[in-house]
Scaffold this active site. Structure first.
Site, PDB file in Angstrom:
ATOM      1  N   LYS A   5       5.157   2.332   8.768  1.00  0.00           N
ATOM      2  CA  LYS A   5       4.004   3.135   9.213  1.00  0.00           C
ATOM      3  C   LYS A   5       2.790   2.227   9.459  1.00  0.00           C
ATOM      4  O   LYS A   5       2.104   2.345  10.468  1.00  0.00           O
ATOM      5  CB  LYS A   5       3.686   4.162   8.116  1.00  0.00           C
ATOM      6  CG  LYS A   5       2.827   5.315   8.565  1.00  0.00           C
ATOM      7  CD  LYS A   5       2.564   6.291   7.415  1.00  0.00           C
ATOM      8  CE  LYS A   5       3.799   6.992   6.945  1.00  0.00           C
ATOM      9  NZ  LYS A   5       3.552   7.939   5.838  1.00  0.00           N
ATOM     10  N   SER A  42      -7.395   5.387   4.159  1.00  0.00           N
ATOM     11  CA  SER A  42      -7.357   4.548   2.951  1.00  0.00           C
ATOM     12  C   SER A  42      -7.800   3.128   3.283  1.00  0.00           C
ATOM     13  O   SER A  42      -8.494   2.477   2.505  1.00  0.00           O
ATOM     14  CB  SER A  42      -5.943   4.485   2.386  1.00  0.00           C
ATOM     15  OG  SER A  42      -5.680   5.615   1.609  1.00  0.00           O
ATOM     16  N   THR A  96      -4.907  13.114   6.192  1.00  0.00           N
ATOM     17  CA  THR A  96      -3.497  13.229   6.589  1.00  0.00           C
ATOM     18  C   THR A  96      -3.269  14.513   7.381  1.00  0.00           C
ATOM     19  O   THR A  96      -2.683  14.490   8.470  1.00  0.00           O
ATOM     20  CB  THR A  96      -2.567  13.163   5.359  1.00  0.00           C
ATOM     21  OG1 THR A  96      -2.874  11.978   4.637  1.00  0.00           O
ATOM     22  CG2 THR A  96      -1.108  13.135   5.771  1.00  0.00           C
ATOM     23  N   ASN A 136      -2.101  19.747   0.184  1.00  0.00           N
ATOM     24  CA  ASN A 136      -3.129  18.974   0.876  1.00  0.00           C
ATOM     25  C   ASN A 136      -2.839  18.858   2.369  1.00  0.00           C
ATOM     26  O   ASN A 136      -3.668  19.226   3.215  1.00  0.00           O
ATOM     27  CB  ASN A 136      -3.230  17.589   0.210  1.00  0.00           C
ATOM     28  CG  ASN A 136      -4.183  16.670   0.936  1.00  0.00           C
ATOM     29  OD1 ASN A 136      -3.862  16.161   2.001  1.00  0.00           O
ATOM     30  ND2 ASN A 136      -5.357  16.481   0.393  1.00  0.00           N
ATOM     31  N   LYS A 151       5.211   1.940  -2.935  1.00  0.00           N
ATOM     32  CA  LYS A 151       5.206   3.347  -3.376  1.00  0.00           C
ATOM     33  C   LYS A 151       5.419   3.389  -4.880  1.00  0.00           C
ATOM     34  O   LYS A 151       6.112   2.518  -5.437  1.00  0.00           O
ATOM     35  CB  LYS A 151       6.342   4.117  -2.686  1.00  0.00           C
ATOM     36  CG  LYS A 151       6.122   5.608  -2.649  1.00  0.00           C
ATOM     37  CD  LYS A 151       5.132   5.979  -1.560  1.00  0.00           C
ATOM     38  CE  LYS A 151       4.891   7.452  -1.481  1.00  0.00           C
ATOM     39  NZ  LYS A 151       4.059   7.758  -0.297  1.00  0.00           N
ATOM     40  N   LYS A 203       0.863  -1.190   0.000  1.00  0.00           N
ATOM     41  CA  LYS A 203       0.000   0.000   0.000  1.00  0.00           C
ATOM     42  C   LYS A 203       0.890   1.227   0.000  1.00  0.00           C
ATOM     43  O   LYS A 203       1.830   1.331   0.787  1.00  0.00           O
ATOM     44  CB  LYS A 203      -0.857  -0.005   1.284  1.00  0.00           C
ATOM     45  CG  LYS A 203      -1.826   1.157   1.381  1.00  0.00           C
ATOM     46  CD  LYS A 203      -3.143   0.813   0.727  1.00  0.00           C
ATOM     47  CE  LYS A 203      -4.059   2.008   0.570  1.00  0.00           C
ATOM     48  NZ  LYS A 203      -3.729   2.879  -0.577  1.00  0.00           N
TER      49      LYS A 203
HETATM   50  P1  NAD Z   1       0.916  18.678  -2.263  1.00  0.00           P
HETATM   51  O1  NAD Z   1       1.501  18.514  -3.617  1.00  0.00           O
HETATM   52  O2  NAD Z   1      -0.559  18.850  -2.120  1.00  0.00           O
HETATM   53  O3  NAD Z   1       1.604  19.931  -1.499  1.00  0.00           O
HETATM   54  C1  NAD Z   1       2.983  20.107  -1.439  1.00  0.00           C
HETATM   55  C2  NAD Z   1       3.231  21.530  -0.941  1.00  0.00           C
HETATM   56  O4  NAD Z   1       4.642  21.725  -0.771  1.00  0.00           O
HETATM   57  C3  NAD Z   1       2.773  22.626  -1.912  1.00  0.00           C
HETATM   58  O5  NAD Z   1       2.280  23.721  -1.184  1.00  0.00           O
HETATM   59  C4  NAD Z   1       4.063  23.013  -2.625  1.00  0.00           C
HETATM   60  O6  NAD Z   1       4.032  24.324  -3.166  1.00  0.00           O
HETATM   61  C5  NAD Z   1       5.025  22.909  -1.468  1.00  0.00           C
HETATM   62  N1  NAD Z   1       6.430  22.785  -1.878  1.00  0.00           N
HETATM   63  C6  NAD Z   1       6.938  22.106  -2.922  1.00  0.00           C
HETATM   64  N2  NAD Z   1       8.270  22.286  -2.971  1.00  0.00           N
HETATM   65  C7  NAD Z   1       8.597  23.077  -1.934  1.00  0.00           C
HETATM   66  C8  NAD Z   1       9.812  23.633  -1.455  1.00  0.00           C
HETATM   67  N3  NAD Z   1      10.959  23.364  -2.045  1.00  0.00           N
HETATM   68  N4  NAD Z   1       9.776  24.437  -0.349  1.00  0.00           N
HETATM   69  C9  NAD Z   1       8.596  24.695   0.262  1.00  0.00           C
HETATM   70  N5  NAD Z   1       7.419  24.200  -0.146  1.00  0.00           N
HETATM   71  C10 NAD Z   1       7.422  23.403  -1.236  1.00  0.00           C
HETATM   72  O7  NAD Z   1       1.431  17.413  -1.434  1.00  0.00           O
HETATM   73  P2  NAD Z   1       0.815  16.812  -0.107  1.00  0.00           P
HETATM   74  O8  NAD Z   1      -0.134  15.731  -0.472  1.00  0.00           O
HETATM   75  O9  NAD Z   1       0.379  17.926   0.770  1.00  0.00           O
HETATM   76  O10 NAD Z   1       2.089  16.081   0.502  1.00  0.00           O
HETATM   77  C11 NAD Z   1       3.091  16.808   1.208  1.00  0.00           C
HETATM   78  C12 NAD Z   1       4.013  15.809   1.883  1.00  0.00           C
HETATM   79  O11 NAD Z   1       3.253  14.963   2.752  1.00  0.00           O
HETATM   80  C13 NAD Z   1       4.770  14.848   0.961  1.00  0.00           C
HETATM   81  O12 NAD Z   1       6.031  14.572   1.531  1.00  0.00           O
HETATM   82  C14 NAD Z   1       3.941  13.588   0.989  1.00  0.00           C
HETATM   83  O13 NAD Z   1       4.692  12.427   0.704  1.00  0.00           O
HETATM   84  C15 NAD Z   1       3.507  13.600   2.438  1.00  0.00           C
HETATM   85  N6  NAD Z   1       2.310  12.806   2.674  1.00  0.00           N
HETATM   86  C16 NAD Z   1       1.144  13.095   2.032  1.00  0.00           C
HETATM   87  C17 NAD Z   1       0.024  12.329   2.305  1.00  0.00           C
HETATM   88  C18 NAD Z   1      -1.307  12.631   1.680  1.00  0.00           C
HETATM   89  O14 NAD Z   1      -2.291  11.941   2.024  1.00  0.00           O
HETATM   90  N7  NAD Z   1      -1.412  13.625   0.822  1.00  0.00           N
HETATM   91  C19 NAD Z   1       0.100  11.254   3.206  1.00  0.00           C
HETATM   92  C20 NAD Z   1       1.304  11.005   3.871  1.00  0.00           C
HETATM   93  C21 NAD Z   1       2.405  11.794   3.579  1.00  0.00           C
END
Ligand code: NAD
Length: 459
Positions: free
Chosen positions: A104, A392, A201, A252, A116, A80
């Site tokens: 996790k 999920s 999340t 997000n 992944k 997953k």
């Molecule tokens: P997203 O694409 O919705 O948002 C990413 C954010 O980071 C955006 O605001 C983007 O502008 C910003 N960003 C990108 N590069 C950057 C930089 N160099 N400096 C500062 N900001 C920057 O992604 P997300 O879904 O919010 O995921 C963010 C993190 O959380 C990732 O590491 C992802 O693996 C992790 N994550 C997400 C989920 C999920 O359910 N969405 C679950 C577990 C972990």
């Protein structure tokens, strides 16, 4: 697996080796062999699948896009993990993220393994038809290894419910008659997704922080005061004061965590900074988070980058460099963007005493050690950002049973599950001197090792 993850897995196994109550049947030479096998199994993915997707662009040019699906370990259930669309995706990163998913899920007792996916593109450079084609191609290349009982993808950076809907649609076309509802999670609600999945999340990230600094301290204050360790002191120092927060990443995870912090009645939070790929926005009196959420939604996910845009949105903020968010003088720093953001070169600029990892691996091993030695509490990714995979799991169950929960039911199930983990981990963390990440890893590795042993995989 990254050096950081593999060395923590190794440290966890070392700690477990010396714990006589852990797998007590294994003694002397047998114990040694079994532990060597565990290191080898847990630090290596079961499968690394790689393809070059052949995609015809709208201008009729044909390109080949590198794409991965890594399946790290499935001893606890089907693989997953999300699929990331980002130009810097590479094999090592996807392997590392897949192994984090294994840990996790083990930590939070979710009956899934770790996987992944990644596609090496900047999604902003493709139009909607091209993105649709890329999603379909990904499924055409990998459909054999995916499925509700084999490997279940979800969104990650650069993907969302739209991409999951497209992928599920393609999976269904390629494999007519097979079960498809549980083949992807993070789908839109109308297409079988779960209510609450989009927010899960970010809500979980904030809940982890709030639970530690409010709920846990309220019920355990006296016990904590008797503990003579640096982390208990950091937590207690921050439990009764007005808190300032800076949040890196306003996608997000970051934007939902920010909204939760903004609306929280349990703690006196003031969010003074948020940042994204372009800018940091700062206001010492606190930012208007709902207004910023509204404007980013209307601006393809980006925060305002000019005074004019801020004035139009009626938001008061100073525009700073995007990296400035990391060094502001705040109590709390939430990292919700990408990996390796706090590292050996900038760690001395970090002033926050509590760091919450919304993103995966945003603090490097060197920086982690320096901060932890100084009593900074780092709430690690595998503890804080599991809300997505937990919901999920409920989406997968709902798809399997075609019985759907209300939003309240989903959040209750998510928070109950996370609380169970906190109630195991937090007393261990404040009761002994290991950093929180180490405690979480020991717990996850212990669960995985026990199941591997019980299933006869160590001979
Ligand atoms: P997203 O694409 O919705 O948002 C990413 C954010 O980071 C955006 O605001 C983007 O502008 C910003 N960003 C990108 N590069 C950057 C930089 N160099 N400096 C500062 N900001 C920057 O992604 P997300 O879904 O919010 O995921 C963010 C993190 O959380 C990732 O590491 C992802 O693996 C992790 N994550 C997400 C989920 C999920 O359910 N969405 C679950 C577990 C972990």
């Amino acid at each position: 697996m990254s050096k950081q993850t593999s060395s923590i897995v190794q440290d966890s196994l070392n700690a477990l080796y010396d714990d006589e109550s852990f797998l007590p049947d294994l003694k002397n030479g047998t114990r040694e062999k079994a532990f060597t096998s565990l290191v080898s199994i847990l630090s290596t993915p079961n499968h690394v699948n790689k393809s070059f997707l052949r995609v015809t662009l709208e201008n009729e040019k044909v390109i080949r896009i590198p794409a991965f699906r890594v399946q790290h370990n499935n001893i606890l259930g089907p693989y997953k993990g999300g699929i990331r669309f980002h130009e810097s995706v590479n094999e090592e990163e996807v392997i590392n993220l897949a192994s984090l998913m294994t840990l996790k899920n083990a930590l939070h007792q979710v009956p899934f393994g770790g996987g992944k996916g990644g596609v090496v593109i900047n999604p902003r450079e493709f139009d909607v038809k091209e993105l649709n084609l890329i999603c379909k191609k990904y499924i055409q290349y990998f459909s054999e290894i995916l499925g509700p009982d084999k490997d279940i993808p979800a969104p990650d950076v650069g993907t969302g419910d739209r991409e999951m809907d497209w992928m599920m649609g393609e999976y269904k076309s390629i494999r007519p008659g097979s079960r498809y509802r549980g083949s992807f999670t993070g789908k839109s609600v109308v297409n079988g997704g779960s209510l609450g999945r989009r927010e899960a999340t970010g809500k979980g990230v904030y809940y982890t922080f709030r639970y530690m600094l409010h709920d846990f301290i309220q019920s355990q204050r006296k016990w904590l005061e008797e503990r003579n360790n640096i982390f208990a002191k950091t937590a207690l120092d921050h439990s009764d004061k007005d808190l300032t927060l800076a949040i890196q990443g306003f996608g997000n995870v970051g934007s939902i965590a920010a909204l939760e912090a903004y609306r929280c009645n349990y703690l006196n939070n003031k969010i003074v900074a948020v940042s994204d790929r372009n800018v940091t926005l700062y206001n010492s009196d606190g930012l208007d988070i709902p207004a910023l959420v509204k404007i980013t939604a209307a601006n393809k996910g980006d925060l305002p980058t000019s005074d004019e845009e801020l004035t139009n949105a009626e938001v008061k903020a100073k525009i700073m460099d995007r990296a400035d968010v990391l060094s502001l003088d705040t109590d709390v720093l939430v990292l919700a963007a990408l990996e390796d953001q706090v590292h050996a070169k900038n760690v001395q600029d970090v002033k926050a005493r509590i760091i919450v990892e919304g993103a995966n691996s945003p603090v490097t091993a060197e920086a982690d050690k320096i901060l932890s030695d100084n009593g900074v509490i780092i709430v690690p990714d595998i503890l804080a950002n599991a809300g997505g995979v937990i919901v999920s799991y409920y989406e997968w169950l709902q798809g399997r049973d075609t019985q759907f929960y209300t939003e309240e039911e989903v959040y209750k199930k998510q928070f109950d599950k996370m609380k169970e983990t906190f109630d195991t981990i937090l007393p261990q963390f404040f009761g002994d001197p290991h950093p929180l990440r180490q405690n979480c890893y020991i717990h996850a590795v212990s669960k995985l090792s026990t199941v591997l042993y019980r299933q006869g995989k160590l001979y």
